[in-house]
Write a protein that holds these residues in place. Structure first.
Motif, PDB file in Angstrom:
ATOM      1  N   LEU A 158       0.818  -1.217   0.000  1.00 37.79           N
ATOM      2  CA  LEU A 158       0.000   0.000   0.000  1.00 37.79           C
ATOM      3  C   LEU A 158       0.852   1.267   0.000  1.00 37.79           C
ATOM      4  N   VAL A 159       2.000   1.240   0.668  1.00 37.96           N
ATOM      5  CA  VAL A 159       2.894   2.405   0.639  1.00 37.96           C
ATOM      6  C   VAL A 159       3.428   2.612  -0.779  1.00 37.96           C
ATOM      7  N   ILE A 160       3.842   1.528  -1.418  1.00 35.90           N
ATOM      8  CA  ILE A 160       4.307   1.622  -2.810  1.00 35.90           C
ATOM      9  C   ILE A 160       3.175   2.136  -3.700  1.00 35.90           C
ATOM     10  N   ASP A 161       1.958   1.642  -3.459  1.00 37.93           N
ATOM     11  CA  ASP A 161       0.798   2.056  -4.244  1.00 37.93           C
ATOM     12  C   ASP A 161       0.529   3.553  -4.103  1.00 37.93           C
ATOM     13  N   VAL A 162       0.659   4.072  -2.897  1.00 36.16           N
ATOM     14  CA  VAL A 162       0.453   5.508  -2.689  1.00 36.16           C
ATOM     15  C   VAL A 162       1.451   6.308  -3.521  1.00 36.16           C
ATOM     16  N   PHE A 163       2.704   5.873  -3.534  1.00 36.05           N
ATOM     17  CA  PHE A 163       3.714   6.592  -4.312  1.00 36.05           C
ATOM     18  C   PHE A 163       3.473   6.465  -5.814  1.00 36.05           C
ATOM     19  N   VAL A 164       2.946   5.329  -6.265  1.00 38.61           N
ATOM     20  CA  VAL A 164       2.602   5.176  -7.690  1.00 38.61           C
ATOM     21  C   VAL A 164       1.495   6.161  -8.058  1.00 38.61           C
ATOM     22  N   VAL A 165       0.480   6.267  -7.199  1.00 39.52           N
ATOM     23  CA  VAL A 165      -0.629   7.189  -7.476  1.00 39.52           C
ATOM     24  C   VAL A 165      -0.149   8.640  -7.457  1.00 39.52           C
ATOM     25  N   ILE A 166       0.690   8.994  -6.487  1.00 36.29           N
ATOM     26  CA  ILE A 166       1.225  10.362  -6.431  1.00 36.29           C
ATOM     27  C   ILE A 166       2.084  10.650  -7.662  1.00 36.29           C
ATOM     28  N   ARG A 207      -1.350   5.611 -22.394  1.00 37.83           N
ATOM     29  CA  ARG A 207      -1.060   4.186 -22.594  1.00 37.83           C
ATOM     30  C   ARG A 207      -0.996   3.435 -21.273  1.00 37.83           C
ATOM     31  N   LEU A 208      -0.487   4.088 -20.237  1.00 38.46           N
ATOM     32  CA  LEU A 208      -0.336   3.435 -18.937  1.00 38.46           C
ATOM     33  C   LEU A 208      -1.548   3.602 -18.024  1.00 38.46           C
ATOM     34  N   TRP A 209      -2.516   4.399 -18.437  1.00 42.45           N
ATOM     35  CA  TRP A 209      -3.674   4.668 -17.578  1.00 42.45           C
ATOM     36  C   TRP A 209      -4.404   3.385 -17.191  1.00 42.45           C
ATOM     37  N   GLU A 210      -4.797   2.599 -18.173  1.00 37.92           N
ATOM     38  CA  GLU A 210      -5.595   1.402 -17.899  1.00 37.92           C
ATOM     39  C   GLU A 210      -4.790   0.290 -17.216  1.00 37.92           C
ATOM     40  N   PRO A 211      -3.595  -0.049 -17.679  1.00 30.94           N
ATOM     41  CA  PRO A 211      -2.911  -1.173 -17.029  1.00 30.94           C
ATOM     42  C   PRO A 211      -2.201  -0.827 -15.704  1.00 30.94           C
ATOM     43  N   LEU A 212      -1.916   0.449 -15.433  1.00 29.84           N
ATOM     44  CA  LEU A 212      -1.148   0.790 -14.234  1.00 29.84           C
ATOM     45  C   LEU A 212      -1.918   1.688 -13.268  1.00 29.84           C
ATOM     46  N   PHE A 213      -2.360   2.834 -13.738  1.00 38.53           N
ATOM     47  CA  PHE A 213      -2.912   3.825 -12.824  1.00 38.53           C
ATOM     48  C   PHE A 213      -4.330   3.495 -12.361  1.00 38.53           C
ATOM     49  N   THR A 214      -5.167   2.933 -13.209  1.00 38.79           N
ATOM     50  CA  THR A 214      -6.519   2.573 -12.788  1.00 38.79           C
ATOM     51  C   THR A 214      -6.499   1.531 -11.668  1.00 38.79           C
ATOM     52  N   PRO A 215      -5.747   0.425 -11.810  1.00 37.58           N
ATOM     53  CA  PRO A 215      -5.702  -0.522 -10.688  1.00 37.58           C
ATOM     54  C   PRO A 215      -5.069   0.066  -9.420  1.00 37.58           C
ATOM     55  N   ALA A 216      -4.063   0.934  -9.583  1.00 41.64           N
ATOM     56  CA  ALA A 216      -3.414   1.529  -8.411  1.00 41.64           C
ATOM     57  C   ALA A 216      -4.395   2.410  -7.646  1.00 41.64           C
ATOM     58  N   ILE A 217      -5.179   3.199  -8.352  1.00 40.61           N
ATOM     59  CA  ILE A 217      -6.178   4.049  -7.703  1.00 40.61           C
ATOM     60  C   ILE A 217      -7.269   3.187  -7.075  1.00 40.61           C
ATOM     61  N   LEU A 239      -7.010   0.086  -5.963  1.00 40.56           N
ATOM     62  CA  LEU A 239      -6.452  -0.568  -4.781  1.00 40.56           C
ATOM     63  C   LEU A 239      -6.394   0.402  -3.612  1.00 40.56           C
ATOM     64  N   LEU A 240      -5.983   1.619  -3.864  1.00 45.81           N
ATOM     65  CA  LEU A 240      -5.903   2.624  -2.811  1.00 45.81           C
ATOM     66  C   LEU A 240      -7.285   2.943  -2.248  1.00 45.81           C
ATOM     67  N   MET A 241      -8.268   3.106  -3.120  1.00 52.45           N
ATOM     68  CA  MET A 241      -9.634   3.387  -2.661  1.00 52.45           C
ATOM     69  C   MET A 241     -10.215   2.198  -1.904  1.00 52.45           C
ATOM     70  N   GLY A 242      -9.987   0.994  -2.422  1.00 53.71           N
ATOM     71  CA  GLY A 242     -10.484  -0.201  -1.750  1.00 53.71           C
ATOM     72  C   GLY A 242      -9.876  -0.361  -0.363  1.00 53.71           C
ATOM     73  N   ALA A 243      -8.589  -0.106  -0.243  1.00 55.52           N
ATOM     74  CA  ALA A 243      -7.920  -0.212   1.050  1.00 55.52           C
ATOM     75  C   ALA A 243      -8.457   0.829   2.032  1.00 55.52           C
ATOM     76  N   ALA A 244      -8.725   2.032   1.549  1.00 57.05           N
ATOM     77  CA  ALA A 244      -9.267   3.076   2.420  1.00 57.05           C
ATOM     78  C   ALA A 244     -10.664   2.706   2.906  1.00 57.05           C
TER      79      ALA A 244
END
Length: 90
Positions: free
Chosen positions: A20-28, A54-64, A66-71
């Protein structure tokens, strides 16, 4: 006195916390990248925004997600724990 090695539950929680810490930094980083890409786009430089798209769907959408789900899960579990403790005190 020696400390006992962490049990499986503690290790899994540690891995999840690290993820989750890594995920926060990916989203930022994605948010900063998007801001820079929009500025570049306004100046006629298209490459950063193209790469972001190009990276929106495979990287940033799941990262966001995951962050929302964890919250949400953290909030629900906190509420349930508070309810359980109040119920146990009766």
């Amino acid at each position: 006195m020696t400390d006992a090695p962490p049990d499986l539950g503690q290790r899994i929680k540690g891995w999840i916390d690290t993820l989750l810490v890594i995920d926060v930094f990916v989203v930022i980083a994605g948010a900063v990248w998007f801001g820079v890409a929009v500025l570049c786009h306004s100046r006629g430089i298209e490459a950063p925004l193209d790469w972001f798209q190009r990276l929106w769907e495979p990287l940033f959408t799941p990262a966001i997600g995951l962050l929302m789900g964890a919250a949400i899960l953290s909030g629900v579990l906190g509420w349930l724990l508070k309810w359980w403790r109040a119920r146990a005190q009766r």
